[in-house]
Structures are given as structure tokens and as C-alpha cells.
Design a protein around this motif. Structure first.
Motif, PDB file in Angstrom:
ATOM      1  N   GLN A  20      -8.912 -39.547  66.698  1.00 15.48           N
ATOM      2  CA  GLN A  20      -9.365 -38.424  67.207  1.00 15.48           C
ATOM      3  C   GLN A  20      -8.253 -37.355  67.688  1.00 15.48           C
ATOM      4  OE1 GLN A  20     -12.311 -38.448  70.659  1.00 15.48           O
ATOM      5  NE2 GLN A  20     -11.234 -36.781  71.576  1.00 15.48           N
ATOM      6  N   TYR A  21      -7.086 -37.998  68.250  1.00 16.42           N
ATOM      7  CA  TYR A  21      -5.892 -37.015  68.696  1.00 16.42           C
ATOM      8  C   TYR A  21      -5.142 -36.740  67.491  1.00 16.42           C
ATOM      9  CZ  TYR A  21      -7.799 -38.796  73.003  1.00 16.42           C
ATOM     10  OH  TYR A  21      -8.520 -39.045  74.210  1.00 16.42           O
ATOM     11  N   GLY A  22      -5.227 -37.560  66.472  1.00 19.46           N
ATOM     12  CA  GLY A  22      -4.683 -37.194  64.909  1.00 19.46           C
ATOM     13  C   GLY A  22      -5.324 -35.860  64.461  1.00 19.46           C
ATOM     14  N   GLN A  23      -6.472 -36.090  64.685  1.00 17.16           N
ATOM     15  CA  GLN A  23      -7.468 -34.832  64.122  1.00 17.16           C
ATOM     16  C   GLN A  23      -7.268 -33.605  64.749  1.00 17.16           C
ATOM     17  OE1 GLN A  23      -8.823 -34.800  61.506  1.00 17.16           O
ATOM     18  NE2 GLN A  23      -9.576 -36.838  60.849  1.00 17.16           N
ATOM     19  N   GLU A  24      -7.032 -33.980  66.484  1.00 15.12           N
ATOM     20  CA  GLU A  24      -6.772 -32.659  67.145  1.00 15.12           C
ATOM     21  C   GLU A  24      -5.494 -32.095  67.090  1.00 15.12           C
ATOM     22  OE1 GLU A  24      -7.953 -33.325  71.497  1.00 15.12           O
ATOM     23  OE2 GLU A  24      -9.723 -34.545  70.840  1.00 15.12           O
ATOM     24  N   PHE A  25      -4.290 -32.910  66.751  1.00 22.50           N
ATOM     25  CA  PHE A  25      -3.278 -32.220  66.456  1.00 22.50           C
ATOM     26  C   PHE A  25      -3.350 -31.606  65.171  1.00 22.50           C
ATOM     27  CE2 PHE A  25       1.508 -33.542  65.442  1.00 22.50           C
ATOM     28  CZ  PHE A  25       1.913 -32.859  66.025  1.00 22.50           C
ATOM     29  N   ARG A  26      -3.925 -32.029  64.168  1.00 17.08           N
ATOM     30  CA  ARG A  26      -4.160 -31.292  62.961  1.00 17.08           C
ATOM     31  C   ARG A  26      -4.829 -29.903  63.062  1.00 17.08           C
ATOM     32  NH1 ARG A  26      -2.962 -31.890  57.250  1.00 17.08           N
ATOM     33  NH2 ARG A  26      -3.618 -29.842  56.647  1.00 17.08           N
ATOM     34  N   ALA A  27      -5.957 -29.850  64.086  1.00 16.24           N
ATOM     35  CA  ALA A  27      -6.674 -28.795  64.225  1.00 16.24           C
ATOM     36  C   ALA A  27      -5.550 -27.618  65.097  1.00 16.24           C
ATOM     37  CB  ALA A  27      -7.942 -28.959  65.235  1.00 16.24           C
ATOM     38  N   MET A  28      -4.854 -28.191  65.878  1.00 14.04           N
ATOM     39  CA  MET A  28      -4.004 -27.368  66.546  1.00 14.04           C
ATOM     40  C   MET A  28      -2.964 -26.718  65.154  1.00 14.04           C
ATOM     41  SD  MET A  28      -1.216 -28.843  69.179  1.00 14.04           S
ATOM     42  CE  MET A  28       0.226 -27.865  69.790  1.00 14.04           C
ATOM     43  N   ALA A  29      -2.374 -27.772  64.542  1.00 14.60           N
ATOM     44  CA  ALA A  29      -1.477 -27.209  63.531  1.00 14.60           C
ATOM     45  C   ALA A  29      -2.295 -26.163  62.563  1.00 14.60           C
ATOM     46  CB  ALA A  29      -1.072 -28.386  62.809  1.00 14.60           C
ATOM     47  N   ASP A  30      -3.392 -26.298  62.214  1.00 13.11           N
ATOM     48  CA  ASP A  30      -4.232 -25.450  61.301  1.00 13.11           C
ATOM     49  C   ASP A  30      -4.362 -23.991  62.060  1.00 13.11           C
ATOM     50  OD1 ASP A  30      -4.056 -27.441  59.260  1.00 13.11           O
ATOM     51  OD2 ASP A  30      -6.108 -27.862  59.668  1.00 13.11           O
ATOM     52  N   SER A  31      -4.647 -24.123  63.307  1.00 14.84           N
ATOM     53  CA  SER A  31      -4.921 -22.801  64.054  1.00 14.84           C
ATOM     54  C   SER A  31      -3.724 -21.868  64.008  1.00 14.84           C
ATOM     55  CB  SER A  31      -5.048 -23.252  65.450  1.00 14.84           C
ATOM     56  OG  SER A  31      -3.911 -23.423  66.263  1.00 14.84           O
ATOM     57  N   LEU A  32      -2.542 -22.332  63.685  1.00 21.05           N
ATOM     58  CA  LEU A  32      -1.333 -21.577  63.434  1.00 21.05           C
ATOM     59  C   LEU A  32      -1.124 -20.851  62.225  1.00 21.05           C
ATOM     60  CD1 LEU A  32       0.945 -24.048  65.429  1.00 21.05           C
ATOM     61  CD2 LEU A  32      -0.155 -21.944  66.385  1.00 21.05           C
TER      62      LEU A  32
END
Ligand code: ZN
Length: 274
Positions: free
Chosen positions: A54-66
Motif C-alpha cells: 500500500q505504501y509503495g502505491q501511495e509513493f507512486r501516486a505521490m510521484a505521479d501527482s508531480l
């Protein structure tokens, strides 16, 4: 993806007008794993991959938001809380590590993944995203920003990558520094303390990013040195892993990542049964 665990917390560490540094920290009971994004003008550099999927996915979502491409993903060392979580979320990204970490993960990664999947099911990613690109110590300009890559030996793990960003005054120390979090200790901490003292002494860096806990300053290094001494003292006075854990929790009741003590203390007390 359904969220099964409480959400991670995001921090804006620094913005110098050209480069931004962001950190995502998993909740305190979930190891407080800290992973970082260096946001360059037209690309992203990521550091470390979390433990839980889940935190890998949250980290990805954060990166994608940039809304910038991820050009490199650095894994600092071969402990599972720094690479297991990223397997599904970063399958398409180029992963970098020190050569000995690449070798270690090729050998141990699949077993680690299988074992943790058996223990924790869907909390663990379905696959690995292993490093293929070797990083060697030295300096590199990436997207106009200086990166200094260093190999440190005999700290929390036998070999680890530390990344310095001199223009930002930031050291990405990862598990060389635990910040208000229980450290992962499997033997002598003398080499580790030496590296921490060196880190304390270097000029020009005022932000130290730990691998566990929130973004820190150099005062956190002093606290970490005291913690390592205290844990050694408790170890010498404890008869077994359980006594050791209780004494350490009593000494540091507010520290994150208490679960790490359960994982490493049997190793520290010499009964490695897994
Ligand atoms: Zn760690």
C-alpha cells in the motif's frame, strides 16, 4: 487498490526554487519507513521503496501527482522494508543500487518476497522490482543538480548507499539514521557510531533524511548516538530478547517502529530461527 492500512504522511522537505524534495513516511506502527522524491526541473529521482504494498502505491501516486517522469529509483540497501513495497507500483521504473546490493537482492529478494507473502498476504506486493543499474560512489550532475553517492560500511547493514545533495544541504542517510524510531540492531554498533559521528561533523548540510521517521536535522544524530549506547547497555543487562525489548520500550516509549525490535532481537540474541 483498497486501503487496508492507515495512510502514510507526506512532507515537503525543501524547495530552493529549482529543486523540491518530498518525503513520504509510513505510520509509526508500520515501521515509519521514509522514502524520498527529489523533484528536478524535468524529472524525478526516487529513493527507497517501502515495505507494505500500500505504501509503495501511495509513493507512486505521490510521484505521479508531480507529473514528471521517474528517471531513476535508488534502493539504498538490501533490507526488505526498503524494496518489497515497490514491486507492483514501480515495475516500469529503472532501479539503481550499489553492485553488492544488486547481487544480494537477486539472491535473497525472491525468498524474502515469498516468505513475507506467506506471513502477510495481500499487504505484501505481488512481485519484485529489482535493481538492474549499478551506482558507484562519486559525483554526478543529474538534471543540473549535483548528487554525491557514497558507500558506507558496517552501519545498520553491511553496505548502504548514502546520497548527498550539496546545493540543497541535504543528506539522504536512510538507515544510518533512525529518527525517533527504534533502530534495527543485529550486533556491534561501533562502526555505525563512527559513521554517525562523521555525519555529525560534515559542514554544509542541515537536513538529514532518515530511513525511518520524519525529516530531521543534525540534533537527531546526537539522539541516535545516545540511543545506540542505551540499547547496548540494555543488551548487556538483559537475559533474553523479551527482557531486552521491554527495557528498550520503557526507555523509549514514544519511538516509532517498535515492531523492528521483535524482528531483530532474536538475531541479536543469537537464535536465528527462520
Ligand atoms: Zn529500514
Amino acid at each position: 487498490m483498497t486501503n487496508q492500512l492507515p495512510k502514510a504522511t507526506i512532507y515537503m522537505v525543501k524547495d530552493n526554487g529549482n529543486v523540491k524534495v518530498h518525503t513520504l513516511v509510513s505510520p509509526a506502527p508500520m515501521f515509519a519507513n521514509a522514502t524520498h522524491i527529489i523533484e528536478l526541473p524535468s524529472e524525478l529521482i526516487l529513493v527507497d521503496g517501502q515495505f507494505f504494498a500500500q505504501y509503495g502505491q501511495e509513493f507512486r501516486a505521490m510521484a505521479d501527482s508531480l507529473q514528471k517522469p521517474i528517471s531513476r529509483f535508488y534502493v539504498t540497501h538490501d533490507h526488505p522494508d526498503h524494496y518489497l513495497g515497490m514491486g507492483d507500483a514501480f515495475a516500469d521504473v529503472k532501479v539503481y543500487a550499489l553492485p553488492e546490493i544488486i547481487s544480494s537482492l537477486l539472491v535473497h529478494g525472491p525468498h524474502e518476497l515469498q516468505q513475507k507473502q506467506q506471513q502477510m498476504g495481500s499487504l505484501i506486493a505481488g512481485k519484485l522490482a529489482l535493481p538492474t543499474e549499478a551506482v558507484e560512489p562519486g559525483e554526478e550532475i543529474i538534471g543540473g543538480t549535483r548528487f554525491v553517492f557514497e558507500r558506507v560500511l558496517n552501519t545498520e547493514s553491511p553496505s548502504a548507499l548514502v546520497i548527498k545533495l550539496p546545493e540543497l544541504g541535504i543528506v539522504i542517510a536512510q538507515d544510518v539514521l533512525y529518527h525517533n524510531a527504534h533502530a534495527f540492531i543485529t550486533g556491534s554498533v561501533e562502526g555505525w557510531k563512527t559513521v554517525l559521528k562523521e555525519l555529525r561533523g560534515i559542514e554544509g548540510y542541515d537536513i538529514v533524511l532518515p530511513g525511518h521517521g520524519t525529516p530531521a536535522d543534525k540534533a537527531a544524530i546526537d539522539n541516535a548516538l545516545v540511543y545506540l549506547d542505551k540499547s547496548s547497555e540494555i543488551f548487556s543487562e538483559s537475559n533474553n530478547a523479551e527482557d531486552y525489548k521491554l527495557a528498550l520500550l520503557a526507555a523509549y516509549p514514544s519511538y516509532a517502529a517498535a515492531k523492528l525490535i521483535d524482528i531483530y532481537s532474536p538475531i541479536l540474541f543469537g537464535s536465528q530461527e527462520h
